[in-house]
Design a protein around this motif. Sequence first.
Motif, mmCIF file in Angstrom:
data_model
loop_
_atom_site.group_PDB
_atom_site.id
_atom_site.type_symbol
_atom_site.label_atom_id
_atom_site.label_comp_id
_atom_site.label_asym_id
_atom_site.label_seq_id
_atom_site.Cartn_x
_atom_site.Cartn_y
_atom_site.Cartn_z
ATOM 1 N N ARG A 82 0.829 -1.214 0.000
ATOM 2 C CA ARG A 82 0.000 0.000 0.000
ATOM 3 C C ARG A 82 0.859 1.259 0.000
ATOM 4 N NH1 ARG A 82 -3.026 -1.863 3.423
ATOM 5 N NH2 ARG A 82 -2.148 -1.039 5.333
ATOM 6 N N GLU A 83 1.867 1.304 0.881
ATOM 7 C CA GLU A 83 2.724 2.491 0.978
ATOM 8 C C GLU A 83 3.494 2.752 -0.315
ATOM 9 O OE1 GLU A 83 5.124 1.729 4.433
ATOM 10 O OE2 GLU A 83 3.495 2.253 5.810
ATOM 11 N N ILE A 84 4.001 1.706 -0.945
ATOM 12 C CA ILE A 84 4.772 1.882 -2.177
ATOM 13 C C ILE A 84 3.871 2.294 -3.331
ATOM 14 C CG2 ILE A 84 6.174 0.672 -3.902
ATOM 15 C CD1 ILE A 84 7.426 -0.879 -1.487
ATOM 16 N N LEU A 85 2.690 1.693 -3.441
ATOM 17 C CA LEU A 85 1.772 2.103 -4.504
ATOM 18 C C LEU A 85 1.365 3.567 -4.340
ATOM 19 C CD1 LEU A 85 -0.503 -1.056 -4.875
ATOM 20 C CD2 LEU A 85 1.235 -0.233 -6.474
ATOM 21 N N ILE A 86 1.155 3.999 -3.110
ATOM 22 C CA ILE A 86 0.834 5.409 -2.863
ATOM 23 C C ILE A 86 2.006 6.286 -3.286
ATOM 24 C CG2 ILE A 86 0.472 7.137 -1.039
ATOM 25 C CD1 ILE A 86 -1.215 4.939 0.425
ATOM 26 N N ALA A 87 3.217 5.929 -2.858
ATOM 27 C CA ALA A 87 4.408 6.719 -3.179
ATOM 28 C C ALA A 87 4.660 6.774 -4.684
ATOM 29 C CB ALA A 87 5.633 6.140 -2.468
ATOM 30 N N GLU A 88 4.332 5.702 -5.391
ATOM 31 C CA GLU A 88 4.555 5.647 -6.837
ATOM 32 C C GLU A 88 3.398 6.275 -7.626
ATOM 33 O OE1 GLU A 88 7.250 4.546 -8.592
ATOM 34 O OE2 GLU A 88 8.372 4.157 -6.745
ATOM 35 N N GLY A 89 2.375 6.725 -6.922
ATOM 36 C CA GLY A 89 1.247 7.388 -7.583
ATOM 37 C C GLY A 89 0.360 6.445 -8.382
ATOM 38 N N LEU A 90 0.274 5.206 -7.959
ATOM 39 C CA LEU A 90 -0.505 4.212 -8.696
ATOM 40 C C LEU A 90 -1.913 4.090 -8.120
ATOM 41 C CD1 LEU A 90 2.394 1.681 -9.144
ATOM 42 C CD2 LEU A 90 1.393 3.171 -10.890
ATOM 43 N N SER A 91 -2.633 5.198 -8.169
ATOM 44 C CA SER A 91 -3.973 5.252 -7.573
ATOM 45 C C SER A 91 -4.939 4.285 -8.248
ATOM 46 C CB SER A 91 -4.523 6.676 -7.623
ATOM 47 O OG SER A 91 -4.591 7.136 -8.954
ATOM 48 N N ASN A 92 -4.746 4.016 -9.542
ATOM 49 C CA ASN A 92 -5.652 3.089 -10.225
ATOM 50 C C ASN A 92 -5.587 1.698 -9.596
ATOM 51 O OD1 ASN A 92 -3.009 2.761 -11.222
ATOM 52 N ND2 ASN A 92 -3.725 2.011 -13.194
ATOM 53 N N GLN A 93 -4.395 1.234 -9.260
ATOM 54 C CA GLN A 93 -4.257 -0.081 -8.640
ATOM 55 C C GLN A 93 -4.756 -0.058 -7.193
ATOM 56 O OE1 GLN A 93 -0.595 -2.212 -9.444
ATOM 57 N NE2 GLN A 93 -0.355 -1.104 -11.375
ATOM 58 N N LEU A 94 -4.495 1.034 -6.491
ATOM 59 C CA LEU A 94 -4.977 1.174 -5.117
ATOM 60 C C LEU A 94 -6.499 1.093 -5.061
ATOM 61 C CD1 LEU A 94 -2.586 4.045 -4.120
ATOM 62 C CD2 LEU A 94 -2.681 1.840 -2.942
ATOM 63 N N GLU A 95 -7.149 1.786 -5.966
ATOM 64 C CA GLU A 95 -8.614 1.803 -5.993
ATOM 65 C C GLU A 95 -9.177 0.476 -6.487
ATOM 66 O OE1 GLU A 95 -9.613 5.225 -8.363
ATOM 67 O OE2 GLU A 95 -8.663 6.588 -6.940
ATOM 68 N N ARG A 96 -8.626 -0.014 -7.570
ATOM 69 C CA ARG A 96 -9.139 -1.238 -8.188
ATOM 70 C C ARG A 96 -9.124 -2.427 -7.227
ATOM 71 N NH1 ARG A 96 -6.331 -4.099 -13.420
ATOM 72 N NH2 ARG A 96 -7.547 -6.017 -13.391
ATOM 73 N N PHE A 97 -8.091 -2.514 -6.403
ATOM 74 C CA PHE A 97 -7.940 -3.657 -5.516
ATOM 75 C C PHE A 97 -8.280 -3.342 -4.057
ATOM 76 C CE2 PHE A 97 -5.485 -4.662 -9.267
ATOM 77 C CZ PHE A 97 -5.915 -5.954 -9.532
ATOM 78 N N GLY A 98 -8.894 -2.177 -3.820
ATOM 79 C CA GLY A 98 -9.370 -1.833 -2.486
ATOM 80 C C GLY A 98 -8.260 -1.656 -1.462
ATOM 81 N N LEU A 99 -7.128 -1.124 -1.895
ATOM 82 C CA LEU A 99 -5.983 -1.011 -1.014
ATOM 83 C C LEU A 99 -5.881 0.320 -0.270
ATOM 84 C CD1 LEU A 99 -3.390 -2.729 -3.342
ATOM 85 C CD2 LEU A 99 -4.431 -3.667 -1.275
ATOM 86 N N LEU A 100 -6.859 1.184 -0.454
ATOM 87 C CA LEU A 100 -6.847 2.471 0.243
ATOM 88 C C LEU A 100 -7.421 2.360 1.644
ATOM 89 C CD1 LEU A 100 -7.809 4.842 -2.679
ATOM 90 C CD2 LEU A 100 -5.592 4.623 -1.570
ATOM 91 N N LYS A 101 -8.107 1.256 1.912
ATOM 92 C CA LYS A 101 -8.691 1.066 3.241
ATOM 93 C C LYS A 101 -7.571 0.937 4.264
ATOM 94 C CE LYS A 101 -10.966 -2.426 1.459
ATOM 95 N NZ LYS A 101 -11.661 -3.692 1.408
ATOM 96 N N ASN A 102 -7.808 1.449 5.449
ATOM 97 C CA ASN A 102 -6.853 1.318 6.551
ATOM 98 C C ASN A 102 -7.031 -0.067 7.153
ATOM 99 O OD1 ASN A 102 -4.970 1.745 8.505
ATOM 100 N ND2 ASN A 102 -6.238 3.097 9.733
ATOM 101 N N LYS A 103 -6.045 -0.920 6.984
ATOM 102 C CA LYS A 103 -6.141 -2.284 7.492
ATOM 103 C C LYS A 103 -5.453 -2.380 8.837
ATOM 104 C CE LYS A 103 -6.425 -4.327 2.945
ATOM 105 N NZ LYS A 103 -5.885 -5.295 2.023
#
Length: 106
Positions: A82-103
Amino acid sequence: MAFGIKRNELLAWKKAVESGQVAFLTHYWVDDRFPGCNTVTKAGCANLDKLTEWGKQYGLKPEWIDLRDDYPHFDLFGKHEREILIAEGLSNQLERFGLLKNKTED
C-alpha cells in the motif's frame, strides 16, 4: 494462486520489465503463508541494478528479489504494498484492488 488481471495486463507488464522499466502488476492472490493479504504487487525490472536501487528507497533488500523466472521482481504485499503504490502514484491499482482502506491486521 493469482487472479483478477487480464492477459493483456500481464503481457504489458512483462514487456515493460523486459525493456528495463520498473513496472508494477497488482493482482488478487491467496497464499496461506500470508494471512490477511489478498493482493500482491510485483515490482519488476530486467535490469537488476536498477531494480535493486529502486528497492533501496523503500527499504527492500536485494536478496528479496524473486529471480525464479525471466522477470525479476519484488513481491509487495500488506503495508509495504500500500505504501509503495501510494508513493509511486498508482492510484488506479490502489482503488481497483481496495488497497486504500486502513487495514488493522498489518
